[in-house]
Design a protein around this motif. Structure first.
Motif, PDB file in Angstrom:
ATOM      1  N   LYS A 188       0.826  -1.208   0.000  1.00 52.93           N
ATOM      2  CA  LYS A 188       0.000   0.000   0.000  1.00 52.93           C
ATOM      3  C   LYS A 188       0.861   1.260   0.000  1.00 52.93           C
ATOM      4  O   LYS A 188       1.931   1.303   0.599  1.00 52.93           O
ATOM      5  CB  LYS A 188      -0.953  -0.004   1.195  1.00 52.93           C
ATOM      6  N   SER A 189       0.318   2.295  -0.658  1.00 47.19           N
ATOM      7  CA  SER A 189       1.014   3.575  -0.707  1.00 47.19           C
ATOM      8  C   SER A 189       0.600   4.487   0.441  1.00 47.19           C
ATOM      9  O   SER A 189       1.251   5.495   0.701  1.00 47.19           O
ATOM     10  CB  SER A 189       0.739   4.276  -2.038  1.00 47.19           C
ATOM     11  N   SER A 190      -0.491   4.165   1.135  1.00 50.37           N
ATOM     12  CA  SER A 190      -0.918   4.902   2.321  1.00 50.37           C
ATOM     13  C   SER A 190      -1.798   3.980   3.147  1.00 50.37           C
ATOM     14  O   SER A 190      -2.307   2.975   2.648  1.00 50.37           O
ATOM     15  CB  SER A 190      -1.677   6.178   1.939  1.00 50.37           C
ATOM     16  N   LEU A 191      -1.953   4.320   4.419  1.00 49.67           N
ATOM     17  CA  LEU A 191      -2.747   3.490   5.328  1.00 49.67           C
ATOM     18  C   LEU A 191      -4.014   4.221   5.745  1.00 49.67           C
ATOM     19  O   LEU A 191      -3.992   5.420   6.014  1.00 49.67           O
ATOM     20  CB  LEU A 191      -1.937   3.135   6.577  1.00 49.67           C
ATOM     21  N   LYS A 192      -5.107   3.471   5.805  1.00 50.60           N
ATOM     22  CA  LYS A 192      -6.351   3.982   6.359  1.00 50.60           C
ATOM     23  C   LYS A 192      -6.569   3.345   7.725  1.00 50.60           C
ATOM     24  O   LYS A 192      -6.060   2.257   8.008  1.00 50.60           O
ATOM     25  CB  LYS A 192      -7.524   3.641   5.436  1.00 50.60           C
ATOM     26  N   LEU A 193      -7.328   4.018   8.555  1.00 48.15           N
ATOM     27  CA  LEU A 193      -7.575   3.500   9.896  1.00 48.15           C
ATOM     28  C   LEU A 193      -8.269   2.141   9.845  1.00 48.15           C
ATOM     29  O   LEU A 193      -8.014   1.267  10.669  1.00 48.15           O
ATOM     30  CB  LEU A 193      -8.424   4.504  10.689  1.00 48.15           C
ATOM     31  N   GLU A 194      -9.124   1.947   8.830  1.00 45.64           N
ATOM     32  CA  GLU A 194      -9.847   0.678   8.709  1.00 45.64           C
ATOM     33  C   GLU A 194      -8.908  -0.488   8.411  1.00 45.64           C
ATOM     34  O   GLU A 194      -9.267  -1.653   8.601  1.00 45.64           O
ATOM     35  CB  GLU A 194     -10.903   0.765   7.615  1.00 45.64           C
ATOM     36  N   GLU A 195      -7.695  -0.184   7.908  1.00 51.08           N
ATOM     37  CA  GLU A 195      -6.747  -1.239   7.547  1.00 51.08           C
ATOM     38  C   GLU A 195      -5.871  -1.662   8.729  1.00 51.08           C
ATOM     39  O   GLU A 195      -5.039  -2.553   8.595  1.00 51.08           O
ATOM     40  CB  GLU A 195      -5.882  -0.765   6.380  1.00 51.08           C
ATOM     41  N   VAL A 196      -6.046  -1.015   9.877  1.00 50.10           N
ATOM     42  CA  VAL A 196      -5.339  -1.411  11.093  1.00 50.10           C
ATOM     43  C   VAL A 196      -6.166  -2.495  11.771  1.00 50.10           C
ATOM     44  O   VAL A 196      -7.272  -2.259  12.235  1.00 50.10           O
ATOM     45  CB  VAL A 196      -5.133  -0.204  12.031  1.00 50.10           C
ATOM     46  N   ARG A 197      -5.629  -3.724  11.808  1.00 45.59           N
ATOM     47  CA  ARG A 197      -6.372  -4.872  12.320  1.00 45.59           C
ATOM     48  C   ARG A 197      -6.354  -4.913  13.849  1.00 45.59           C
ATOM     49  O   ARG A 197      -5.465  -4.369  14.484  1.00 45.59           O
ATOM     50  CB  ARG A 197      -5.765  -6.167  11.772  1.00 45.59           C
ATOM     51  N   ASP A 198      -7.359  -5.614  14.401  1.00 42.31           N
ATOM     52  CA  ASP A 198      -7.473  -5.770  15.858  1.00 42.31           C
ATOM     53  C   ASP A 198      -7.383  -4.407  16.549  1.00 42.31           C
ATOM     54  O   ASP A 198      -6.711  -4.244  17.579  1.00 42.31           O
ATOM     55  CB  ASP A 198      -6.384  -6.708  16.389  1.00 42.31           C
ATOM     56  N   ARG A 199      -8.064  -3.462  15.960  1.00 43.78           N
ATOM     57  CA  ARG A 199      -7.962  -2.078  16.415  1.00 43.78           C
ATOM     58  C   ARG A 199      -8.591  -1.908  17.798  1.00 43.78           C
ATOM     59  O   ARG A 199      -9.702  -2.343  18.053  1.00 43.78           O
ATOM     60  CB  ARG A 199      -8.630  -1.161  15.401  1.00 43.78           C
ATOM     61  N   THR A 200      -7.850  -1.258  18.693  1.00 43.40           N
ATOM     62  CA  THR A 200      -8.314  -0.985  20.046  1.00 43.40           C
ATOM     63  C   THR A 200      -8.290   0.514  20.287  1.00 43.40           C
ATOM     64  O   THR A 200      -7.358   1.199  19.870  1.00 43.40           O
ATOM     65  CB  THR A 200      -7.418  -1.688  21.088  1.00 43.40           C
ATOM     66  N   VAL A 201      -9.320   1.023  20.963  1.00 43.03           N
ATOM     67  CA  VAL A 201      -9.370   2.437  21.328  1.00 43.03           C
ATOM     68  C   VAL A 201      -8.829   2.581  22.748  1.00 43.03           C
ATOM     69  O   VAL A 201      -9.324   1.954  23.676  1.00 43.03           O
ATOM     70  CB  VAL A 201     -10.813   2.982  21.250  1.00 43.03           C
ATOM     71  N   PHE A 202      -7.808   3.420  22.908  1.00 37.98           N
ATOM     72  CA  PHE A 202      -7.183   3.627  24.210  1.00 37.98           C
ATOM     73  C   PHE A 202      -7.571   4.986  24.801  1.00 37.98           C
ATOM     74  O   PHE A 202      -6.755   5.643  25.440  1.00 37.98           O
ATOM     75  CB  PHE A 202      -5.664   3.525  24.088  1.00 37.98           C
ATOM     76  N   GLY A 203      -8.790   5.409  24.566  1.00 37.11           N
ATOM     77  CA  GLY A 203      -9.271   6.665  25.137  1.00 37.11           C
ATOM     78  C   GLY A 203      -9.016   7.842  24.227  1.00 37.11           C
ATOM     79  O   GLY A 203      -8.522   7.709  23.103  1.00 37.11           O
ATOM     80  N   ARG A 204      -9.381   9.032  24.705  1.00 34.73           N
ATOM     81  CA  ARG A 204      -9.179  10.258  23.945  1.00 34.73           C
ATOM     82  C   ARG A 204      -7.691  10.494  23.722  1.00 34.73           C
ATOM     83  O   ARG A 204      -6.854  10.192  24.569  1.00 34.73           O
ATOM     84  CB  ARG A 204      -9.785  11.456  24.674  1.00 34.73           C
TER      85      ARG A 204
END
Length: 700
Positions: free
Chosen positions: A303-319
């Motif tokens: 890929k030439s750029s990354l989208k947030l959707e392409e980050v697997r096992d995505r975890t939210v660590f707060g604001r």
């Protein structure tokens, strides 16, 4: 499918153990540093008190002290201290005096007695403990050091007339790979290199001989800034791969034996580390959330750029708070199962030394949970628009400020898209109270010129909002009828007033007018608690019509202003107190993964803004809106659209920013060839233009 969850029991046990040892004293203590072992079994913690005393602890990742480590080991140094955690040992590099490295074994019931010490004749520039537990030392050619025979060492000499800055080291039994920024003597441009050294190194008698023996596997020029660099190396199918980013930067530099490239990110980089699951990234989105997850290696290479959707096992660590995240307090095991992530803060000790530490409220230890029951339900999507809407509802008035082209007006229109009515006005130096609130206007009647009071845009919109709140089901009537009903209510307060509907006034370029004169006495009514129906509701009598006037709580005011226009007009403090101010900065990720002639627009914008911010400051950066026409154009027309925007908007802007200082942009962007030494824009045909852009932003 999975996500990271807090290891609360382990964090609690570690906190209790530290309290037992240090809680009885009257001296405050904090965690100054922490590291996780590659296998994810151990975590080392460096304690610092207000008198700059340090103590080293070692726990397993379940929160238990290792045998022999029930008490902290004192570190006799009040200067900088760096800890390294290997597979079997923990090393401490103390920068006191000429420097010393102490190496303590994990599985030893008497680590204090079996410590190994390496002393130096002068302070090294850089020290690291590799994955093979070799000690790498970088320093002056005249540096001498004594090390026990059990410790394998590698000395890298400093190059006279040039420099090397190390980002990551990875070694095998017979090779050492180094990711470093390198500048040869006599060269102006530093290069990011992934190099290889044989182990043991070939005999050398000068620094030039050593560096000539370093085989370059991959390189990128120019190199990114070294400040806040975040790098790592991994071997995939026996081939070394290097990655480098910058804290709060929006790009990754990927170096492989086949090529070097830059990958734009969907936010600001906090941490990057190679794992068996892929490249682990921590990415923060400004005024959004902090995300962590893995990028598969195939995606990383292709890929030439990354989208947030392409980050697997995505975890939210707060604001996401850029001030509370530090790569120093982040780490992940090589298998990707155990993560440390501490929120940072800073303080000054009693001896006057400032340092960063892990905030006590940090649940800094996480475990990866893999299960089919894990879903995206826990992930909160928090857009910039959501925050703006919440702020506007609370304060009733906001001002969006930032560099031009960041979409401030578009955001204002998006906020008001569900409104019952929207009015838009642009302030300028001739705009007056009579235009905005009310004033005399000449009218010809019966051949005579009469002056009558005419309502301005604010008064008319306020009347509409109040009338709608008083009579929500009334049939549509003319303004004169509505105004009569509103005046009757304001004079007598007879009727049921309940705020209904949403009415928006958008003031573009709010700082270009004489604010005090335009608002006059109406400025008092802007406070949320002085609106109709609120605790301190306030009514005033207008000077021309002598009519009562008030502002309803369902009338929202959105102002926009360019932060580069500070010389035009300063907002007085009375106005600042009555508005919420939100900074809108360039968001390259809004441009997606669009490329023109192999030039990624995200990367192009980030590259230009990096130089502008260094030389002029963030207020002068270029907004992503400048490239919106390129993104909207059909693929076959994007090259022409980009050239037009570059030549007719961006280059004239750079001429103004760097007037008389053309060497600054050439120094920061060695590939920049659009403006000559006299500051003149160089005309190019289409092919030359694309080639110049490639030279500016793509790999060499």
């Amino acid at each position: 499918m999975g996500r990271f969850e807090i290891s609360e029991n382990a964090v609690k046990k570690i906190a209790e153990r530290l309290r037992d040892e240090y809680g009885g004293s009257n001296i405050d203590y904090v965690i100054e540093d922490m590291k996780i072992s590659r296998n994810g079994e151990y975590i080392s913690i460096l304690i610092r008190d207000d008198y700059d005393s340090r103590f080293l602890h070692l726990f397993d990742t379940k929160g238990n002290s290792l045998p022999g480590w029930e008490s902290g080991i004192g570190i006799p140094c009040q200067e900088d201290v760096v800890i390294f955690l290997g597979a079997e040992n923990v090393a401490v590099f103390m920068k006191c005096g000429t420097g010393e490295v102490t190496i303590y074994p994990f599985k030893d019931k008497n680590p204090k007695e079996n410590v190994m010490r390496i002393t130096f004749s002068r302070l090294p520039i850089y020290v690291n403990l590799t994955n093979m537990e070799r000690l790498v030392v970088f320093g002056d050619m005249n540096l001498d050091f004594n090390a026990p025979g059990e410790v394998s060492t590698v000395f890298i000499p400093k190059l006279q007339g040039g420099y090397a800055f190390f980002h990551a080291i990875h070694d095998t039994e017979d090779e050492i790979y180094i990711l470093h920024t390198f500048k040869e003597p006599g060269k102006n441009t530093p290069v990011l290199r992934l190099g290889r050294i044989t182990y043991p190194p070939h005999p050398y008698y000068s620094t030039l001989e050593f560096w000539d023996g370093v085989k370059t596997i991959s390189a990128h020029s120019p190199a990114p800034p070294t400040k806040g660099a975040i790098g790592d190396i991994i071997l995939i199918d026996q081939e070394p791969i290097g990655v480098l980013g910058t804290k709060l930067g929006k790009e990754l530099y990927l170096l492989t034996p086949k090529k070097a490239k830059i990958i734009p990110l969907p936010g600001e980089l906090v941490f990057a580390k190679f794992t068996e699951k892929g490249l682990f990234l921590l990415i923060g989105q400004f005024r959004g959330y902090l995300y962590g997850g893995f990028v598969k290696y195939d995606d990383l290479f292709q890929k030439s750029s990354l989208k947030l959707e392409e980050v697997r096992d995505r975890t939210v660590f707060g604001r996401y708070n850029p001030e509370a995240v530090d790569p120093k307090f982040s780490g992940i095991s090589r298998n990707g199962e155990i993560l440390i992530l501490g929120k940072s803060s800073g303080k000054i000790s009693a001896s006057g030394r400032f340092y960063y530490y892990v905030r006590p409220d940090s649940n800094y230890l996480y475990s990866f949970v893999s299960a089919q029951t894990v879903s995206e339900e826990g992930e909160v999507t928090y857009s910039q628009l959501t925050q703006l809407d919440e702020t506007l509802k609370r304060f009733k008035g906001i001002i969006l400020y930032g560099p031009p082209g960041t979409g401030k007006t578009k955001l204002a229109l998006d906020l008001s898209k569900d409104a019952d009515r929207v009015e838009i006005v642009t302030f300028h130096q001739s705009y007056s109270y009579e235009d905005f609130v009310e004033g005399f206007r000449p009218v010809e009647k019966g051949g005579n010129l009469l002056y009558i009071v005419e309502d301005g845009i604010l008064k008319r919109l306020a009347v509409e909002a109040i009338f709608h709140s008083l009579h929500p089901n009334a049939r549509e009537s003319d303004y004169k009828t509505k105004k009569a009903a509103v005046l009757e209510y304001l004079r007598t307060e007879k009727g049921s007033f309940k705020p209904r509907g949403k009415f928006y006034l958008i003031i573009d370029e709010i700082n270009r007018g004489n604010i005090s004169r335009i608002l006059g006495e109406v400025i008092t009514l802007l406070d949320p608690d002085k609106r109709l129906g609120m605790e301190y509701k306030t009514k005033i009598t207008l000077p021309y019509s002598r009519e009562p006037f008030a502002l309803p709580p369902n009338l929202y005011i959105i102002g926009t202003m360019n932060s580069t226009d500070r010389s035009i007009a300063f907002l007085d403090m009375a106005l600042r107190r009555r508005f919420a101010f939100l900074e809108i900065l360039p968001r390259p990720e809004e441009l997606g993964d669009i490329e023109v002639g192999n030039v990624n627009l995200q990367h192009l914008l980030s590259t230009l803004n990096r130089v502008i911010e260094e030389e002029r400051g963030k207020d002068y950066t270029i907004g992503h809106g400048y490239f919106r026409e390129v993104a909207k154009a059909r693929p076959e027309e994007r090259a022409k659209a980009l050239k037009d925007i570059f030549y007719y908007k961006i280059l004239p802007l750079l001429q103004e920013y760097f007037y008389g200082n053309w060497e600054a942009i050439r120094r920061s962007l060695p590939g920049f060839g659009f403006i000559d030494e006299k500051g003149r824009i160089i005309e190019m045909d289409d092919d030359e233009f694309i080639e110049a852009l490639r030279k500016l932003v793509t790999e060499k």
